[in-house]
Design an enzyme around this catalytic site. Structure first.
Site, PDB file in Angstrom:
ATOM      1  N   LYS A 230       0.855  -1.178   0.000  1.00  0.00           N
ATOM      2  CA  LYS A 230       0.000   0.000   0.000  1.00  0.00           C
ATOM      3  C   LYS A 230       0.892   1.229   0.000  1.00  0.00           C
ATOM      4  CE  LYS A 230      -3.606   2.266   2.677  1.00  0.00           C
ATOM      5  NZ  LYS A 230      -4.482   2.160   3.846  1.00  0.00           N
ATOM      6  N   LYS A 283      -2.222  -1.641  -3.784  1.00  0.00           N
ATOM      7  CA  LYS A 283      -3.105  -0.471  -3.729  1.00  0.00           C
ATOM      8  C   LYS A 283      -2.281   0.795  -3.769  1.00  0.00           C
ATOM      9  CE  LYS A 283      -5.931   1.853  -0.372  1.00  0.00           C
ATOM     10  NZ  LYS A 283      -6.389   1.888   0.981  1.00  0.00           N
TER      11      LYS A 283
HETATM   12  C1  PBG Z   1      -7.149   3.158   5.579  1.00  0.00           C
HETATM   13  C2  PBG Z   1      -7.585   3.074   4.168  1.00  0.00           C
HETATM   14  C3  PBG Z   1      -7.465   4.058   3.185  1.00  0.00           C
HETATM   15  C4  PBG Z   1      -8.027   3.544   2.016  1.00  0.00           C
HETATM   16  C5  PBG Z   1      -8.471   2.258   2.319  1.00  0.00           C
HETATM   17  N1  PBG Z   1      -8.187   1.979   3.643  1.00  0.00           N
HETATM   18  C6  PBG Z   1      -6.978   5.442   3.285  1.00  0.00           C
HETATM   19  C7  PBG Z   1      -5.613   5.700   3.719  1.00  0.00           C
HETATM   20  O1  PBG Z   1      -4.758   4.816   3.824  1.00  0.00           O
HETATM   21  O2  PBG Z   1      -5.348   6.859   4.014  1.00  0.00           O
HETATM   22  C8  PBG Z   1      -8.121   4.246   0.710  1.00  0.00           C
HETATM   23  C9  PBG Z   1      -9.116   3.694  -0.259  1.00  0.00           C
HETATM   24  C10 PBG Z   1      -9.532   4.609  -1.325  1.00  0.00           C
HETATM   25  O3  PBG Z   1      -8.956   5.701  -1.546  1.00  0.00           O
HETATM   26  O4  PBG Z   1     -10.507   4.276  -2.026  1.00  0.00           O
HETATM   27  N2  PBG Z   1      -7.961   2.404   6.449  1.00  0.00           N
END
Ligand code: PBG
Length: 361
Positions: A230, A283
């Site tokens: 991520k 992601k």
């Molecule tokens: C954090 C989380 C995020 C997203 C999914 N889980 C945001 C982040 O890490 O700041 C982003 C998903 C999206 O932008 O659609 N729990």
């Protein structure tokens, strides 16, 4: 300079390695005409390498307290915050479209430094799980496991204070102290009936801690979808608004990955598999198609999901709303590219629309 039939036959029968005809021995134009296989929809369908189906999608949902609630989210047209009762109806609609799974994000009634509602048995996510399981038992329910939506500071872990950790800068994320909280959250979701939990905080050791917690509490069959790879991405802004999980100060660069790194992604994925991850995730998706491909090639045994995130959704929706893109074609092309890059599953806000289009043919 066309080859005779005899010449072609001789070439085809003299492979360089004894198995495969050498590339330069394959017929060239005009014997070769790739367009032959593109000339009708029927032939194109026969030779299509990547097929998109509703079964490839996971639909994210934001769940909020109340009844009859369906709050639109700014800049994510078509996406809402749902109360559990309305979510159950939407889940049943999705299952009927052939989408197999949902990924739940909860908006708690109140926030505090630890995020107490995150592991409350009657918290918003357990309520949503039960409502979905009653309305659409076949739907696979995956839950996000992180602190950021539940903590008043909006960070993905517990934070140090000068009193608790004088040696650390105040507000430092406490990795190891957070792991038992994540395990408790996963167990609370499992108790409510979640099929799979998805730790999204990129904390070291999270997958192992959650696996141990689930096993200890009698949930060895609840699977873990690890947000293994991520990135600290600019494409999450709308999600943070939708899930009300933006950090109050600072950013997430101490735990999320540098967009410049791909080798590190493979290390993260290997660690998560070693800790017991059942599925991997990359992601966001679009700026990281190369990382999806490398992860797929390096770990052929692991099912791989890619998260087509909020900013990626908004880009297409905005262009389509302006008449600059054909939404249906652009969305299906985008989702196909993610699958072609190597993802087995695409977590996408387009899931219901795309499933509807695919079913309509
Ligand atoms: C954090 C989380 C995020 C997203 C999914 N889980 C945001 C982040 O890490 O700041 C982003 C998903 C999206 O932008 O659609 N729990």
């Amino acid at each position: 300079m066309s080859l005779t039939f005899d010449q072609l036959l001789r070439q085809a029968n003299t492979p360089a390695d004894g198995l495969t005809p050498a590339a330069d021995a394959r017929p060239a134009y005009p014997a070769a005409r790739p367009r032959r296989l593109r000339q009708s929809p029927g032939i194109r369908a026969m030779v299509r390498e990547t097929r998109l189906a509703p079964a490839d999608f996971v639909s994210p949902f934001f769940v909020t307290h109340g009844r009859g609630v369906r709050n639109p989210i700014n800049a994510m047209p078509g996406i809402y915050q749902w109360s559990p009762d309305r979510l159950a109806e939407e889940g049943a609609r999705l299952a009927a479209l052939g989408v197999p799974a949902v990924l739940l994000f909860g908006l708690p009634a109140s926030k505090d430094p630890v995020g107490l509602e995150n592991f409350a048995p009657d918290g918003i996510v357990p309520q949503a799980i039960r409502a979905l399981k009653a309305a659409a038992p076949e739907l696979v329910v995956i839950t996000d496991v992180c602190l950021c939506e539940y903590t008043d500071h909006g960070h993905c872990g517990l934070l140090s204070t000068p009193a608790s950790h004088p040696q650390l800068a105040a507000g430092t994320i406490l990795n190891d102290e957070t792991l038992p909280v994540l395990a408790r959250v996963a167990v609370a979701h499992a108790e409510a009936g979640a099929d799979m939990v998805a730790p999204s905080g990129m904390l070291d050791g999270a997958v192992g801690a959650i696996r141990a917690g689930l096993d200890d509490f009698g949930y060895p069959n609840v699977a873990i979808l690890a947000y293994s790879v991520k990135y600290a991405s600019s494409f999450y802004g709308l999600f943070r608004e939708a899930a009300q999980g933006a950090p109050r100060f600072g950013d997430r660069q101490s735990h999320q990955m540098d967009p410049a790194n791909a080798r590190e992604a493979l290390r993260e994925a290997a660690l998560d598999l070693a800790e017991g991850a059942d599925m991997l995730m990359v992601k966001p998706a679009l700026a990281y198609l190369d990382v999806i491909r490398q992860t797929r090639d390096r770990f052929p045994e692991a099912p791989l999901a890619a998260y087509n995130v909020s900013g990626e959704y908004a880009m297409l929706k905005a262009a389509a709303a302006n008449g600059w893109l054909d939404e249906r074609r652009a969305v299906l092309e985008t989702l196909t590219s993610i699958k072609r890059a190597g993802a087995d599953l695409v977590i996408t806000y387009h899931a219901a629309d795309a499933a509807g289009w695919l079913r309509a043919g």
